[in-house]
Design a protein around this motif. Structure first.
Motif, mmCIF file in Angstrom:
data_model
loop_
_atom_site.group_PDB
_atom_site.id
_atom_site.type_symbol
_atom_site.label_atom_id
_atom_site.label_comp_id
_atom_site.label_asym_id
_atom_site.label_seq_id
_atom_site.Cartn_x
_atom_site.Cartn_y
_atom_site.Cartn_z
ATOM 1 N N CYS A 1 0.942 -1.339 0.015
ATOM 2 C CA CYS A 1 -0.001 0.219 -0.288
ATOM 3 C C CYS A 1 0.946 1.343 0.277
ATOM 4 O O CYS A 1 1.953 1.229 0.077
ATOM 5 C CB CYS A 1 -1.332 -0.118 0.858
ATOM 6 N N PRO A 2 0.123 2.411 -0.890
ATOM 7 C CA PRO A 2 1.700 4.017 -0.754
ATOM 8 C C PRO A 2 1.561 4.143 0.145
ATOM 9 O O PRO A 2 1.921 6.151 0.118
ATOM 10 C CB PRO A 2 0.920 4.180 -2.209
ATOM 11 N N TYR A 3 0.540 4.271 1.424
ATOM 12 C CA TYR A 3 0.019 4.622 2.628
ATOM 13 C C TYR A 3 0.764 4.087 4.044
ATOM 14 O O TYR A 3 2.829 4.429 3.532
ATOM 15 C CB TYR A 3 -1.058 5.437 3.029
ATOM 16 N N CYS A 4 0.837 4.280 4.665
ATOM 17 C CA CYS A 4 1.197 4.290 6.089
ATOM 18 C C CYS A 4 2.317 3.460 5.994
ATOM 19 O O CYS A 4 2.257 2.324 4.265
ATOM 20 C CB CYS A 4 0.775 4.271 6.908
ATOM 21 N N GLY A 5 3.418 2.844 6.673
ATOM 22 C CA GLY A 5 4.464 2.253 7.459
ATOM 23 C C GLY A 5 4.020 0.679 7.299
ATOM 24 O O GLY A 5 4.831 0.222 7.421
ATOM 25 N N VAL A 6 2.905 0.693 7.596
ATOM 26 C CA VAL A 6 2.088 -1.030 7.930
ATOM 27 C C VAL A 6 2.406 -2.079 6.990
ATOM 28 O O VAL A 6 2.960 -2.991 6.544
ATOM 29 C CB VAL A 6 0.971 -0.815 8.006
ATOM 30 N N GLY A 7 2.844 -1.137 5.764
ATOM 31 C CA GLY A 7 3.171 -2.323 4.636
ATOM 32 C C GLY A 7 1.794 -3.332 4.276
ATOM 33 O O GLY A 7 1.751 -5.096 3.828
ATOM 34 N N CYS A 8 0.471 -2.847 4.383
ATOM 35 C CA CYS A 8 -0.526 -3.636 4.017
ATOM 36 C C CYS A 8 -0.164 -4.230 2.332
ATOM 37 O O CYS A 8 0.392 -3.709 1.279
ATOM 38 C CB CYS A 8 -1.595 -3.702 3.952
ATOM 39 N N GLY A 9 -0.139 -5.611 2.238
ATOM 40 C CA GLY A 9 -0.046 -5.875 0.971
ATOM 41 C C GLY A 9 -1.427 -5.573 -0.007
ATOM 42 O O GLY A 9 -2.497 -5.889 0.212
ATOM 43 N N THR A 10 -1.157 -5.113 -1.412
ATOM 44 C CA THR A 10 -2.452 -5.043 -2.103
ATOM 45 C C THR A 10 -2.306 -5.039 -3.260
ATOM 46 O O THR A 10 -1.269 -5.855 -3.711
ATOM 47 C CB THR A 10 -2.437 -2.655 -2.504
ATOM 48 N N ILE A 11 -3.369 -5.391 -4.212
ATOM 49 C CA ILE A 11 -3.482 -5.741 -5.274
ATOM 50 C C ILE A 11 -3.758 -5.079 -6.351
ATOM 51 O O ILE A 11 -5.476 -4.111 -5.846
ATOM 52 C CB ILE A 11 -4.142 -7.284 -5.370
ATOM 53 N N ILE A 12 -2.950 -4.240 -7.368
ATOM 54 C CA ILE A 12 -3.764 -3.226 -7.899
ATOM 55 C C ILE A 12 -4.462 -3.500 -9.256
ATOM 56 O O ILE A 12 -4.033 -4.366 -9.626
ATOM 57 C CB ILE A 12 -2.422 -2.163 -8.371
ATOM 58 N N GLN A 13 -5.429 -2.949 -9.665
ATOM 59 C CA GLN A 13 -6.629 -3.670 -11.059
ATOM 60 C C GLN A 13 -6.147 -2.153 -11.838
ATOM 61 O O GLN A 13 -6.099 -1.286 -11.684
ATOM 62 C CB GLN A 13 -7.675 -3.829 -9.616
ATOM 63 N N ALA A 14 -5.582 -2.641 -13.009
ATOM 64 C CA ALA A 14 -5.970 -1.799 -14.134
ATOM 65 C C ALA A 14 -6.498 -2.356 -15.205
ATOM 66 O O ALA A 14 -6.709 -3.702 -15.487
ATOM 67 C CB ALA A 14 -4.512 -1.107 -14.577
#
Length: 900
Positions: A56-69
């Motif tokens: 994730c592009p926000y805080c430093g927790v580092g959540c896994g994110t799936i970007i969809q395009a």
């Protein structure tokens, strides 16, 4: 050792906070549903749809994110169910991270100020030191569009000229914890290896460097020694200056779920009563404690130690202290003699921040009981066979003190005293602000640092980096001998004085910095500024001489590092708009050009070539980072061993494992996902390990008694309040004063409390009766991105100030009134949010009497144009900084309230 395992099913179905797990359901706690988010249902891929994994592009927790395009554009996000950090959950910021990407987006050729371009095109390029006379304006009429190569050529020549004439240290760079780690590594190479400049800073300086220097001072190396899975092993969690529910929601949810299951006690130390405290109390009020301290954290921690030494002697780890620490005798003697709960009452914040001796003893008793549980499990076993004890977490607010480093040292002291240090389920855990601030720290992108947790003054490591960077060691020696006193603040004060001639601003905004009106913006008016930016009306562009349109997260390849040392892949999901280049590519280009102009072997320093798609290969840079890390305590060479033996690239390893926690110094370590816990021989097999029990030179924890003394508070603070108020007074010229304030644990301001209790218009001019703190709000994160998101903007649409009901009544302020918050340095305007029943969103936190609070995230949400902007909270902040960490105190300002 008994392991408590937690999977996504447990987290979702076992959580007290989830009413349903179907798509669109809310993850809610108590009466604060707006703080929570939803688990997402995976969407089926289509021919036009592409997905990419990322942090994730926000805080430093580092959540896994799936970007969809879709059709080449980033359209949405969903949580990564396979990621071990967030188990398929995400907060509202991460879920809406696609929304602001294309809003007000720049593309095409570079922007150059017309007068700068006209001067450059004069014979012999005119005045090479010319800077624009139109700064402070966004207007198109002041810019000309110039092809990238031509603008880059002009920039390179001007920077090389300034470096030759005024030394490389006259060139500054303000970088970011949003850059990929590969870009951060190259920026440091460019600044120190090519220019020989030590004037390199990043927004990490404003949020995390007190943790950095605190870790170095005690444990000998940066970053938390624990992993997130230690949350589910802990017997108690404490938060200092950390509203986790808003700042790091996934971490709060994990702690809260563990609290529900194991009934662990929780303690929140914060001037405000926040959603974090409320959420824990909703689970079990009897073992949830709120400690409303204002600035007295050192005294509070010392007082807990005093009580433990006096009344809970069985939890003191004397054997460990004597064998593995230094300074323990001075520490224990000091807290016993001078820090009883009764002795510290004058430092607990005064009226409305009441922390009684009884409350201190209660917290100490909870701490002791949690420690006993760990000791009972560990009896007769090896240290790593037991688990549990106390985790102390802290956030940006705890670091942002004149005495920030001492705050952190005091936490490590208490944990060391009781053996709650870096074992499964216990230890110090700083939570990072920016998504890749850990990468900035890892790559040494700050004054005086080199990559891999070593300073410029370390001779052997300096030689090592010169070899890997293919730069003359003399350039690194020049950087080492070049001063940047005051770090980020000093960089700006030096610019005001004329010592800094040019600045690069890369993926960071200058409005992160303090004292905007008196320090930062006047400084940027005097320097040649090169900005790499994605938004046309971003604040930096006001003061840019040259603007290069940049690619952003989701459009670049690379890695981020989260707060638990997990290196996560950030994959490219879509092409950036035409003309927008990755920051990493731009640093290679400018590095090559400027190195050549300075007579260096540019192709040797930057040997990488563009791929067929026109971009540089980020994985090649990552391999170079791994190779250069060999022999350091951040060693990543195991990833290269896996590639060599198994044929799996480093990026593929990171993708398959959903991150690797550094260090990973061997094939076995890399295959296992890296190292969960550091220190005390917990790293496993490691040939040629560069340290023993701890990373310090003697292998021991270095304890240091930190003091707090208010005996000269008014006299010293009066001098501190001159910075930004009295013209010509600079912090870098008054370091002994800053040291005195640090060593006595003071605040940058003091309110005129005697003037409280009257209507706002009766307060005498020049008096500032109230405390003011600046921080974050859940719905927003970056001033640039999240306030461009229609969803989060709708949730919190305007600047607000939290006010106590009785303060508002005395001032003659009604809920929703427009008010002006004024300090000695400036003002901003906001809506009065009176109490938690306010109609002004979000209305969920309670402030004590005499204390106001506003978020900085909305600082330019009304407008980035200074002629229109009324919400810039850092116009009022103090520039006073911790003399070791360089962090500024944004939390304890003195203000007056005026009705608009």
């Amino acid at each position: 050792m008994k392991r408590i395992k937690m999977n996504r099913r447990d987290f979702l179905k076992g959580s007290a906070f989830i009413t349903s797990t179907v798509a669109g359901s809310s993850l809610m706690v108590g009466a604060n549903p707006e703080l929570e988010a939803a688990p997402a249902t995976p969407e089926k891929a289509t021919a036009s749809r592409k997905t990419a994994i990322a942090q994730c592009p926000y805080c430093g927790v580092g959540c896994g994110t799936i970007i969809q395009a879709e059709n080449g554009k980033i359209v949405s996000m969903r949580p990564d169910k396979d990621h071990p950090t967030n188990y398929g959950l995400q907060c509202i910021k991460g879920l809406t991270a696609a929304e602001p990407i294309y809003v007000d987006r720049m593309e095409g050729d570079a922007y150059v100020r017309k007068d700068v371009w006209a001067e450059w095109n004069k014979p012999n390029h005119g005045d090479m030191e010319y800077i624009s006379k139109t700064k402070g304006s966004f207007d198109e009429e002041h810019f000309v569009r110039v092809p990238y190569k031509e603008a880059s050529d002009m920039t390179a020549h001007k920077i090389a000229h300034l470096a030759k004439k005024y030394t490389g240290n006259s060139i500054a760079l303000y970088g970011s914890g949003q850059l990929t780690m590969e870009g951060q590594y190259l920026e440091n190479l460019f600044m120190k290896g090519v220019l020989g400049s030590n004037t390199i800073e990043a927004n990490a300086r404003m949020c995390m460097t007190s943790a950095v220097t605190g870790y170095f001072a005690t444990l000998g190396s940066d970053t938390p020694p624990l992993a997130y899975e230690d949350i589910e092993l802990a017997d108690m969690v404490m938060h200092f200056g950390h509203n986790a529910r808003e700042a790091h929601p996934i971490i709060f949810w994990r702690i809260a779920d563990h609290k529900r299951k194991a009934d662990i006690p929780t303690v929140v130390v914060d001037p405000r009563y926040t959603g974090t405290s409320k959420g824990y109390e909703d689970i079990n009020k009897d073992n949830s404690v709120h400690v409303p301290i204002l600035n007295g954290d050192i005294s509070f921690l010392n007082a807990i130690a005093h009580v433990l030494l006096k009344d809970h002697k069985d939890v003191i780890d004397w054997d460990f202290l004597k064998a593995h620490t230094t300074g323990w005798k001075e520490y224990t003697d000091g807290v016993l003699n001078n820090y009883s709960p009764e002795q510290v009452q004058d430092r607990m914040g005064g009226p409305n921040h009441d922390v009684s001796p009884e409350l201190i003893r209660r917290v100490a008793g909870m701490f002791a009981d949690a420690t006993r549980k760990r000791l009972a499990r560990s009896k007769g076993k090896q240290a790593d066979e037991g688990y549990g004890g106390v985790i102390i977490m802290w956030g940006i607010g705890y670091n942002q003190h004149i005495h920030g480093q001492h705050n952190v040292i005091s936490i490590v002291n208490l944990l060391t005293l009781t053996g709650n240090l870096a074992k499964p389920g216990c230890g110090p855990f700083s939570m990072t602000g920016q998504p890749n601030a850990m990468g900035e720290r890892f790559t040494g992108g700050l004054t005086d640092r080199l990559p891999f947790n070593q300073p410029l003054k370390n001779t052997s490591h300096r030689k090592h980096m010169a070899r890997h960077w293919n730069v003359p060691e003399e350039n690194l020696i020049k950087a080492m001998n070049s001063e940047n006193p005051g770090f980020a603040v000093g960089m700006m004060e030096r610019a005001l004085k004329g010592d800094v001639k040019a600045m690069f601003l890369v993926y960071a905004t200058h409005i992160d910095l303090p004292d905007q009106h008196k320090l930062v913006r006047p400084a940027m008016m005097k320097t040649f500024n090169v900005v790499q930016e994605i938004y046309r009306h971003a604040p930096n562009n006001l003061y840019a001489d040259v603007i290069f349109p940049a690619a952003t997260w989701g459009e670049v390849d690379g890695v981020y590092i989260s707060s638990e040392r997990r290196i996560n892949r950030v994959e490219k999901a879509a092409e950036a708009p035409p003309g927008c280049l990755p920051d990493m590519d731009m640093v290679i280009d400018k590095g090559k050009e400027i190195a050549h102009l300075l007579g260096m072997d540019a192709d040797k320093i930057f040997p990488w070539q563009r791929k067929e798609d026109g971009f540089y290969d980020a994985q090649e840079i990552f391999r170079a980072v791994c190779a250069a890390s060999e022999g350091t305590d951040t060693d990543l060479t195991g990833l290269l061993e896996v590639e060599k033996i198994d044929g799996k690239t480093p990026y593929q390893q990171l993708r398959d494992l959903r991150g690797i926690q550094w260090p990973a110094p061997s094939y076995e370590a890399a295959k296992a996902g890296g190292t969960k816990r550091r220190y005390m021989l917990q790293e496993g097999k490691w040939a040629n390990k560069p340290y023993g029990y701890f990373r310090t030179q003697d292998g021991k924890v270095h304890m240091k008694l930190c003091l707090q003394d208010y005996s000269q508070r008014e006299e010293i603070t009066k001098k501190l309040m001159e910075f930004g108020d009295k013209e010509g007074v600079y912090t870098i010229d008054n370091i002994p004063l800053l040291k005195q304030a640090r060593d006595m644990g003071l605040t940058p301001d003091l309110p005129d409390e005697a003037e409280r209790g009257q209507t706002w218009d009766k307060v005498p001019a020049g008096k500032y009766p109230y405390w003011l703190g600046l921080g974050v709000v859940y719905e927003h994160f970056h001033t640039a991105k999240s306030n461009r998101s229609p969803t989060t903007r709708r949730l919190v649409p305007e600047m607000y100030v939290e006010m106590h009901v009785e303060d508002a009544k005395e001032l003659g302020i009604k809920d929703g009134d427009k008010v002006r918050l004024v300090t000695r340095r400036g003002f901003y305007e906001a809506k009065a949010q009176v109490g938690v029943k306010s109609l002004v969103k979000p209305a969920r936190n309670s402030v004590p009497r005499g204390y106001m609070f506003s978020p900085w995230n909305l600082s330019v949400a009304d407008s980035a144009d200074p002629k229109k902007n009324k919400w810039l909270v850092n116009g009022v902040s103090s520039r006073v900084w911790d003399i070791v960490s360089g962090q500024v105190d944004f939390k304890k300002l003195a203000c007056r309230i005026e009705k608009v």
